[in-house]
Design a protein around this motif. Structure first.
Motif, short mmCIF file in Angstrom:
data_model
loop_
_atom_site.label_atom_id
_atom_site.label_comp_id
_atom_site.label_asym_id
_atom_site.label_seq_id
_atom_site.Cartn_x
_atom_site.Cartn_y
_atom_site.Cartn_z
N HIS A 1 0.85 -1.19 0.00
CA HIS A 1 0.00 0.00 0.00
C HIS A 1 0.89 1.24 0.00
O HIS A 1 1.99 1.23 0.53
N CYS A 2 0.39 2.32 -0.58
CA CYS A 2 1.24 3.50 -0.77
C CYS A 2 1.19 4.44 0.44
O CYS A 2 0.12 4.76 0.95
N GLY A 3 2.38 4.88 0.84
CA GLY A 3 2.46 5.89 1.89
C GLY A 3 3.08 7.18 1.37
O GLY A 3 3.06 8.20 2.04
N GLU A 4 3.64 7.10 0.18
CA GLU A 4 4.43 8.22 -0.32
C GLU A 4 4.10 8.48 -1.79
O GLU A 4 4.85 8.11 -2.68
N GLY B 1 -6.21 3.39 -5.73
CA GLY B 1 -5.31 3.42 -4.59
C GLY B 1 -5.70 4.54 -3.64
O GLY B 1 -6.77 5.14 -3.83
N PRO B 2 -4.85 4.85 -2.67
CA PRO B 2 -3.49 4.35 -2.44
C PRO B 2 -3.43 3.00 -1.71
O PRO B 2 -2.34 2.52 -1.43
N SER B 3 -4.60 2.38 -1.41
CA SER B 3 -4.51 1.01 -0.89
C SER B 3 -5.16 0.08 -1.90
O SER B 3 -6.12 0.44 -2.57
N LEU C 1 1.19 -5.40 2.29
CA LEU C 1 1.92 -4.83 3.42
C LEU C 1 1.76 -3.32 3.46
O LEU C 1 1.58 -2.66 2.42
N THR C 2 1.79 -2.80 4.67
CA THR C 2 1.90 -1.35 4.88
C THR C 2 3.14 -1.13 5.73
O THR C 2 3.29 -1.77 6.78
N VAL D 1 -2.09 5.24 4.73
CA VAL D 1 -2.81 5.27 3.45
C VAL D 1 -3.69 6.51 3.33
O VAL D 1 -3.74 7.16 2.28
N THR D 2 -4.35 6.85 4.41
CA THR D 2 -5.19 8.06 4.39
C THR D 2 -4.33 9.28 4.10
O THR D 2 -4.73 10.17 3.34
N GLY D 3 -3.15 9.31 4.73
CA GLY D 3 -2.24 10.43 4.50
C GLY D 3 -1.83 10.50 3.05
O GLY D 3 -1.80 11.59 2.43
N ALA D 4 -1.53 9.34 2.47
CA ALA D 4 -1.13 9.32 1.05
C ALA D 4 -2.25 9.84 0.17
O ALA D 4 -2.03 10.60 -0.77
N ALA D 5 -3.48 9.44 0.51
CA ALA D 5 -4.63 9.86 -0.32
C ALA D 5 -4.78 11.37 -0.33
O ALA D 5 -5.26 11.96 -1.29
N SER D 6 -4.35 12.01 0.76
CA SER D 6 -4.52 13.47 0.86
C SER D 6 -3.36 14.22 0.19
O SER D 6 -3.38 15.43 0.12
N ARG D 7 -2.33 13.49 -0.28
CA ARG D 7 -1.16 14.17 -0.86
C ARG D 7 -0.95 13.79 -2.32
O ARG D 7 0.19 13.75 -2.80
N MET D 8 -2.00 13.50 -3.04
CA MET D 8 -1.88 13.18 -4.46
C MET D 8 -1.26 14.35 -5.23
O MET D 8 -1.62 15.51 -4.99
N GLY D 9 -0.36 14.04 -6.17
CA GLY D 9 0.28 15.10 -6.95
C GLY D 9 -0.64 15.70 -8.00
O GLY D 9 -0.47 16.85 -8.41
N ARG D 10 -1.60 14.92 -8.47
CA ARG D 10 -2.49 15.35 -9.54
C ARG D 10 -3.90 14.89 -9.23
O ARG D 10 -4.11 14.02 -8.40
N GLU D 11 -4.86 15.47 -9.97
CA GLU D 11 -6.20 14.88 -9.93
C GLU D 11 -6.81 14.91 -11.32
O GLU D 11 -6.39 15.69 -12.18
#
Lengths: 275, 387
Positions: free
Chosen positions: B161-164, B177-179, B188-189, B232-242
Motif C-alpha cells: 500500500h502506498c504511503g508516499e 489506490g493508495p490502498s 503490506l503497509t 494510506v489516508t495520508g497518502a490519499a490526501s497528498r496526491m500530486g495530480r487529480e
C-alpha cells in the motif's frame, strides 16, 4: 504451454495457384478438416515463411475439390511472397477470424453487392452461397468497379454470373483502354441503372473506404436505411484476435467486432478524420 | 478479502526477508523494486537487501529524480518507469520458431516450456489495478494470450500500500489506490521511524496465509493497524495530480475536432514514451524474421505504440498520419473507448505518462484543456519541465 496459442499458425498446403491479374493471385489452401470452416466475410492470417503474416479474406470455395481460396494482391513484402507461392508450397494459417456477411439475414430479400477493386474477393463467397441457394433470395445485383480492364478479377466467374438469368451483373472501370467496350466511371455510376426497392433491399459493400462511403451515401439517398447496408473495413492487424491493438477504429477492435459491420454501427466513425 | 482490522499480522525487516526466501523455496522467482540505471525498476530480488532502502523518486511532469530520503524506508517512493507489465507481457518475446524441411515446406518447433511462476514483492495498488486491466484485455475474451497466461496464472502478489505518493500520482481520482483492495495474496503497509520498522500484513488468500505461516510473524497490534490505515489516508490526501472522471467518456467522444488536438500536436514528439511506461498499454507488433541462410524463421512479438506511423499502416498509408490524431487516439482509448471495449477505464492513475513525457504533456491537464472551449489552457501543471 497448456492453453491454445492463438498466435501459432497451422500448416497448410497450396493445392492450386491461379493468376488473376498482373499483381493478383488466387491460391487454394488445404489445412485438413478446418479448411472449409469459414463464413463468407471472415479472414485468415496467412504466414509466408520468414516474410511475414497478413490478414486475407477468404475469397471462396473452389469449384471442385476441398480447401479454401484466398485472393491476394501483391503490394508489400509479405503479399509478394504469398503471390510467389507455387502448387505444393506451404503457408501458415490462423483463423478464420472476424465477423461474417449477413447471408442468413439476406434471405427473402433483394441483395445488392457492390465491390471495388480487390473488394470483390471477400464478396465472392457470398455470391457463391447465394447461387448455391438461389431460390432463397429475391433480385440479386452484383456491381463491380475495377481500376482498368486489366485489373478485373475473377473473369471466368463474372462471365458465368453474367450468363445467368437470375443475376444482374454490372462491371465498370475507372480508366478504360482502347479495347474496352464496357462502362467507364466509378462504381456508384452503375447504381443509377439499378432498380432498387428500398423496403426489400439489403446492400453489401466491399472496397476502399472512400468507395464504400460514396456508395452508402448513394444507397441512402435512394431510400435504403443504414441498418440494411453492410461494409467490410480494412485496418492494420497483427494478431487477428483483439490482443495487439493495431486495428482499432474508435471503440472498435476491427478484427474481432468486424471486419464486417452494419453501417449504422460504424457509419459515424467512417466520417471522422484519422480515427 | 480479509478484514485487515481482524487478522492483520506484523513482520519486521528480517521477517520480510524470510518471506522472500520462503517464496523462493516454493518455486517462485521473486521480483521487486530495485535501484538500477538511476531509477527504481522491477528486477529479480534475492532478499530485502536488494530493495531501494532510503531512496525515493521525486517526480513531476517530464522529470524524475532518484534521491536519498534520509531514512531507511524500503517503500518510500511511488512508482518508477516500469511496472510488472514487463514480467507478464515481456517487451520482446519469441512466439515460435519454424524450420524449412527437406520437401521445401516448413514446420514449427514445439512450444517452449512455460516459465516458472513469479512472485511480485511490493506491487503498488495502481500496478495491481493495471494487472487486472491487462487480465481483462489479454485473458478476458474468446481468444486469450497464451504467453501472458503462462506468466500470469500462478503469479504470487505481495502488494505494498502506498504511503508516499509521487508528484504525478492520481490514483485517488482513478479509484485504484493508495490502498489495494483485491488482486493480491498478501499486502503490506510499511511503518517506519523512531527506531521502528514494521510491516503490517493483510492476508487475502489461502496460499498467502500458507506462505506467511512459514515465516516468523506476530499479530499486529491495534495501534499498528490504526497507524497503517493512517499511512494510506495520508497518502490519499497528498496526491500530486487529480483527474475529474465524471462524463469523461462523453467528453472525449464529443470533442474529436477540438482545437486542443493541434495544440498538443505542436508539443508532442510522438516518441511513444507514455505508452512504453503505461502499465495498461498492451499493444504489440509481431515481426517475422529469418536467419541468414533462410532455413530458420521465427516470430518475435514486441511492445508497440499507437504513436508510431507504422502502427496503423495499411496499403496506401497510415490511418493516423498526424501526431494530433495519434494523441487523440491514445487518450480517447485510455479514458473513453476502453469503457466500450472492456467495461472500465484504461487509466489507473499512476502518473507515469506525465513523468516520462519528455515535453511534460500531462494527461490530467489535457483533460482540463479539452473540457474548456478551446481557449488557451492552464499550464501550471507542466512547470516541472526544465530546459
Amino acid at each position: 504451454m497448456t492453453a491454445v496459442d492463438s498466435m501459432r499458425p497451422a500448416i497448410a498446403t497450396v493445392r492450386a495457384v491461379r493468376r488473376e491479374t498482373a499483381d493478383v493471385v488466387t491460391i487454394r489452401l488445404d489445412h485438413g478438416d478446418r479448411s472449409d470452416a469459414f463464413e463468407p466475410g471472415q479472414f485468415h492470417m496467412l504466414y509466408a515463411f520468414g516474410a511475414g503474416e497478413v490478414p486475407i479474406s477468404v475469397s471462396g470455395r473452389p469449384a471442385r475439390g476441398g480447401g479454401v481460396e484466398h485472393t491476394i494482391r501483391a503490394v508489400g513484402a509479405t503479399t509478394r511472397a504469398l503471390c510467389r507461392l507455387r502448387r505444393g508450397g506451404t503457408v501458415g494459417v490462423r483463423g478464420p477470424f472476424g465477423t461474417a456477411w449477413p447471408v442468413e439475414e439476406a434471405r427473402g430479400r433483394d441483395v445488392v453487392l457492390v465491390a471495388g477493386g480487390i473488394g470483390l474477393a471477400p464478396l465472392r463467397p457470398v455470391i457463391q452461397r447465394i447461387i448455391a441457394e438461389r431460390e432463397l433470395y429475391g433480385r440479386v445485383t452484383v456491381l463491380y468497379g475495377a481500376r482498368t480492364p486489366d485489373d478485373i478479377l475473377f473473369e471466368a466467374d463474372l462471365a458465368r454470373w453474367r450468363g445467368r438469368f437470375d443475376l444482374q451483373v454490372g462491371v465498370t472501370v475507372d480508366h478504360a483502354d482502347a479495347s474496352w467496350r464496357g462502362h467507364v466511371g466509378v462504381v456508384t455510376t452503375l447504381l443509377t441503372d439499378v432498380d432498387l426497392d428500398p423496403d426489400a433491399c439489403l446492400a453489401i459493400l466491399c472496397g476502399p473506404e472512400v468507395m464504400m462511403r460514396f456508395t452508402a451515401a448513394e444507397l441512402e439517398a435512394r431510400g435504403i436505411p443504414r441498418r440494411e447496408i453492410w461494409v467490410s473495413l480494412e485496418r492494420n492487424m497483427h494478431c487477428g484476435v483483439g490482443l495487439c491493438g493495431h486495428c482499432q477504429m474508435g471503440p472498435e477492435l476491427v478484427c474481432r467486432r468486424g471486419p464486417v459491420y452494419r453501417l449504422d454501427h460504424v457509419g459515424r466513425l467512417l466520417g471522422v478524420r484519422e480515427v | 478479502m480479509s478484514d485487515p482490522a481482524g487478522d492483520a499480522r506484523a513482520l519486521d525487516v528480517d521477517g520480510l526477508d524470510r518471506l522472500i526466501a520462503a517464496l523462493s523455496e516454493r518455486g517462485f522467482a521473486p521480483h521487486g523494486p530495485i535501484v538500477r540505471d538511476g531509477s527504481i525498476v522491477w528486477g529479480p530480488l534475492r532478499g530485502v537487501a536488494d530493495l531501494p532502502a532510503g531512496w525515493t523518486l521525486e517526480q513531476d511532469a517530464g522529470r524524475c529524480q532518484l534521491v536519498r530520503r534520509g531514512d531507511g524506508a524500503l517503500f518510500g517512493w511511488a512508482v518508477g518507469p516500469d511496472s510488472p507489465k514487463r514480467l507478464f507481457l515481456p517487451p520482446s518475446l519469441q512466439l515460435f520458431t519454424a524450420r524449412r524441411d527437406d520437401e521445401g515446406g516448413f514446420a514449427l518447433d514445439p512450444p517452449a516450456p512455460a516459465p516458472g511462476p513469479i512472485a511480485l514483492i511490493g506491487a503498488r495498488p495502481c500496478e495491481i489495478a493495471a494487472i487486472a486491466v491487462q487480465d481483462r484485455v489479454l485473458l478476458g475474451s474468446e481468444h486469450t494470450d497464451a504467453h501472458y497466461r503462462a506468466r500470469r496464472d500462478e503469479a504470487f502478489i505481495v502488494a505494498a500500500h502506498c504511503g508516499e505518493p509521487g508528484g504525478t500520482c492520481f490514483c485517488v481520482s482513478a479509484d485504484t489506490g493508495p490502498s489495494a483492495r483485491s488482486g493480491f495474496d498478501l499486502a503490506l503497509t510499511e511503518l517506519h521511524g523512531d527506531g521502528e520498522h514494521t510491516f503490517v500484513i493483510e492476508v487475502a488468500t489461502e496460499r498467502g496465509a500458507a506462505v506467511l505461516e512459514a515465516v516468523p510473524h506476530r499479530a499486529a497490534t491495534g495501534d499498528e493497524i490504526a497507524r497503517a490505515a493512517a499511512v494510506v489516508t495520508g497518502a490519499a490526501s497528498r496526491m500530486g495530480r487529480e483527474l475529474e472522471t465524471d462524463g469523461l467518456r462523453e467528453l472525449l467522444y464529443g470533442c474529436r475536432e477540438h482545437p486542443r488536438w493541434d495544440e498538443i500536436a505542436a508539443r508532442c514528439l510522438g516518441c511513444a514514451n507514455c505508452t512504453m511506461v503505461c502499465p495498461t498499454c498492451f499493444c504489440t507488433s509481431v515481426s517475422d524474421l529469418t536467419d541468414i541462410t533462410g532455413a530458420t524463421a521465427w516470430r518475435e512479438r514486441s511492445w508497440d505504440s499507437c504513436f508510431t506511423m507504422d502502427f496503423s499502416y495499411i496499403h496506401g498509408g497510415s490511418v493516423r498520419p498526424s501526431v494530433g490524431a495519434r494523441y487523440r487516439h491514445w487518450i480517447t482509448h485510455k479514458l473513453a473507448s476502453w469503457h466500450d471495449q472492456f467495461d472500465e477505464s484504461g487509466c489507473v492513475g499512476c502518473g507515469r505518462c506525465i513523468t516520462w513525457c519528455p515535453v511534460a504533456i500531462d494527461i490530467t491537464a489535457e483533460v482540463v484543456g479539452l473540457r474548456s472551449d478551446g481557449s488557451p489552457p492552464p499550464r501550471t501543471r507542466t512547470a516541472g519541465f526544465r530546459v
